[in-house]
Design a protein around this motif. Structure first.
Motif, short mmCIF file in Angstrom:
data_model
loop_
_atom_site.label_atom_id
_atom_site.label_comp_id
_atom_site.label_asym_id
_atom_site.label_seq_id
_atom_site.Cartn_x
_atom_site.Cartn_y
_atom_site.Cartn_z
N ALA A 280 28.53 -2.29 8.78
CA ALA A 280 27.58 -2.20 8.36
C ALA A 280 28.29 -1.17 7.50
O ALA A 280 27.18 -1.23 6.21
CB ALA A 280 27.10 -0.94 9.33
N GLU A 281 29.36 -0.04 7.11
CA GLU A 281 29.87 0.87 6.31
C GLU A 281 29.55 -0.36 5.08
O GLU A 281 29.45 -0.55 3.56
CB GLU A 281 30.77 1.19 6.50
CG GLU A 281 30.57 2.13 7.29
CD GLU A 281 31.96 3.04 7.51
OE1 GLU A 281 33.00 2.46 7.97
OE2 GLU A 281 32.05 4.27 7.42
N LEU B 140 23.11 2.67 7.09
CA LEU B 140 24.34 2.27 8.00
C LEU B 140 23.34 1.47 9.19
O LEU B 140 23.89 0.39 10.17
CB LEU B 140 25.00 3.00 8.36
CG LEU B 140 26.10 3.49 7.72
CD1 LEU B 140 26.77 5.23 7.98
CD2 LEU B 140 26.47 2.75 7.33
N LYS B 141 22.12 2.47 9.94
CA LYS B 141 21.00 1.51 10.75
C LYS B 141 20.74 0.40 9.89
O LYS B 141 20.23 0.06 11.27
CB LYS B 141 20.29 3.12 11.20
CG LYS B 141 21.12 4.07 11.17
CD LYS B 141 19.71 5.45 12.05
CE LYS B 141 20.34 6.18 11.91
NZ LYS B 141 19.30 6.99 12.34
N VAL B 142 20.18 0.70 9.30
CA VAL B 142 19.45 -0.72 8.44
C VAL B 142 20.94 -1.52 8.58
O VAL B 142 19.90 -3.59 8.78
CB VAL B 142 18.66 -1.16 7.16
CG1 VAL B 142 17.90 -1.94 6.74
CG2 VAL B 142 17.57 0.17 7.69
N ALA C 98 19.21 -16.25 5.37
CA ALA C 98 19.28 -15.95 4.33
C ALA C 98 20.70 -15.15 4.43
O ALA C 98 21.24 -14.37 3.83
CB ALA C 98 18.64 -15.85 3.54
N ASP C 99 20.27 -13.47 6.10
CA ASP C 99 20.69 -12.67 6.24
C ASP C 99 21.71 -12.41 7.53
O ASP C 99 20.37 -11.84 8.46
CB ASP C 99 19.16 -11.53 6.26
CG ASP C 99 20.67 -9.79 6.55
OD1 ASP C 99 20.87 -9.62 5.85
OD2 ASP C 99 18.63 -9.42 6.56
N LEU C 100 22.27 -13.05 7.91
CA LEU C 100 23.11 -13.62 9.08
C LEU C 100 23.75 -12.00 8.73
O LEU C 100 25.53 -12.64 7.98
CB LEU C 100 23.85 -14.27 8.83
CG LEU C 100 23.06 -15.42 9.82
CD1 LEU C 100 23.71 -17.05 9.23
CD2 LEU C 100 21.97 -16.12 10.89
N LYS C 101 23.82 -11.33 9.81
CA LYS C 101 24.55 -10.35 9.28
C LYS C 101 26.15 -10.55 10.20
O LYS C 101 26.74 -9.42 10.54
CB LYS C 101 24.29 -8.70 9.88
CG LYS C 101 22.85 -8.42 8.98
CD LYS C 101 21.76 -6.59 9.80
CE LYS C 101 20.79 -7.11 9.23
NZ LYS C 101 20.00 -6.09 8.89
N THR C 102 25.83 -10.84 11.58
CA THR C 102 27.52 -11.22 12.53
C THR C 102 28.41 -11.87 11.11
O THR C 102 29.26 -12.00 12.13
CB THR C 102 26.99 -11.90 13.94
OG1 THR C 102 26.07 -12.52 12.90
CG2 THR C 102 25.59 -10.73 14.15
#
Length: 376
Positions: free
Chosen positions: A45-46, A67-69, A136-140
């Motif tokens: 997240a950072e 960071l939470k988002v 489009a928004d794969l965060k992992t």
């Protein structure tokens, strides 16, 4: 997260939570890995926040909210000792249980290797499954690299991670109830000719079971002592035993023992009686070449069982078990089947006829004596 709150889960799109108990040894082993996994998520997240163009304008509060988002997955934990009812609602049967939630709904149970790298691969696959591979928004995607950098630091670590990766496909991400109707146990136990016991208890290499959720209701399809009888032996070899003998060697067969309350289990007590009987007719004797004669036939041996069962209570912290206690009877039973030759029957018949003539002669002599006295 340490407090069970559906609201918290719904705020986060995805979450992976461990349900644990403070007395659970496997939970204590998992704790450092779980903390590292949470740090990996925070670092991911950072990195995403730092890549934003206006990050230098963020206040401390804005930065924390960002960071939470950007947090890929919320890594949480629930203490089932403090939140017993909540864990009951979640059907937690063993500790630790690792569940994956999407928008507050359970989507899978993790049963794979408990390493940071394997956790990140599981999370990435679950995100692709629920967001789509082309989202489009794969965060992992980034967390797998971060986890590898933090935990794989030597050649040994690399070999170990590669070995776990090779068996990753063997671990299914979810639990299908229909695939787990219960345990079926079959086999043999070698026991001494002395009183003893054996017990059947639910255990897991990777979990400590919750005693109040463990039910050891069971069906005994077959239980006997000694060599198992073949179908031929049951048909021919039991000719020299009383009717119903076979049932006395397996009184448990087909019995159902259901436990309806928590912290209870059935205990079974068996008195084992050694029983010998003659082999079936037509069995040939074995010839001893060294001694030059036929050996006498050995008797067949079986074990009759006298059984009783009762419900036993357990302490709240002990996992119930089905226990079987057996004791050998000091008295053995031997059945022998004998028959008489035809001339024995003929001799007996002649003896009966002779005896009849003797009795009739004595009666006739007595009557004649009495009648002679009356005439005088």
């Amino acid at each position: 997260m340490s407090i069970p709150s559906t609201l918290h889960w719904r705020r986060m799109n995805m979450s992976l939570s461990t349900f644990f108990a403070n007395w659970c040894s496997h939970c204590r082993d998992l704790a450092p890995t779980w903390e590292t996994l949470a740090e990996v998520m925070y670092q991911a997240a950072e990195n995403r926040v730092e890549d934003q163009p206006d990050v230098h304008k963020y206040s401390d509060e804005d930065y924390n909210e960002a960071l939470k988002v950007e947090l890929p997955v919320l890594v949480g934990k629930v203490d089932c000792v403090d939140h017993h009812d909540f864990c009951l609602d979640q059907a937690i049967r063993a500790y630790p249980t690792l569940k994956f939630f999407v928008d507050g709904e359970e989507k899978g149970v993790y049963n794979g290797h408990r390493t940071v790298v394997e956790f990140t691969h599981f999370i990435a696959e679950m995100e692709k499954e629920h967001k789509g591979h082309k989202h489009a928004d794969l965060k992992t995607e980034e967390i797998k690299e971060i986890a590898t950098d933090r935990t794989v630091q030597t050649k040994e670590h690399e070999d170990y991670a590669r070995a776990l990766s090779a068996t990753r496909h063997q671990h299914q991400p979810s639990w299908a109830e229909e695939q787990h109707p219960g345990c079926q146990i079959s086999g043999f136990l070698l026991v001494d000719r002395a009183p003893g016991n054996f017990h059947i208890q639910a255990q897991s290499r990777g979990h400590d079971l919750a005693a109040h959720m463990t039910n050891v209701s069971h069906i005994i399809n077959h239980l006997s002592f000694g060599k198992p009888f073949s179908n031929y032996f049951i048909k021919k070899g039991l000719q020299n035993t009383p009717a119903g003998f076979l049932e006395t060697t397996r009184p448990f067969d087909g019995n159902v023992y259901v436990t309806h309350k928590e912290h209870e289990a059935h205990h079974h007590y068996l008195k084992v009686i050694t029983t010998e009987f003659d082999p079936e007719s037509g069995t040939q004797k074995k010839y001893d070449k060294k001694k030059g004669f036929y050996k006498p036939l050995d008797k067949n041996r079986a074990y009759q069982i006298l059984q009783s069962s009762q419900l036993s209570l357990y302490r709240a912290d002990i996992v119930p078990e089905a226990k079987f206690t057996y004791d050998l009877s000091p008295i053995a039973v031997s059945y022998e089947k004998t028959s008489r030759a035809w001339y024995d029957y003929f001799t007996s018949l002649m003896a009966i006829i002779g005896g009849t003539f003797t009795v009739v002669g004595m009666l006739e002599s007595g009557i004649h004596t009495i009648s002679s006295k009356k005439r005088r």
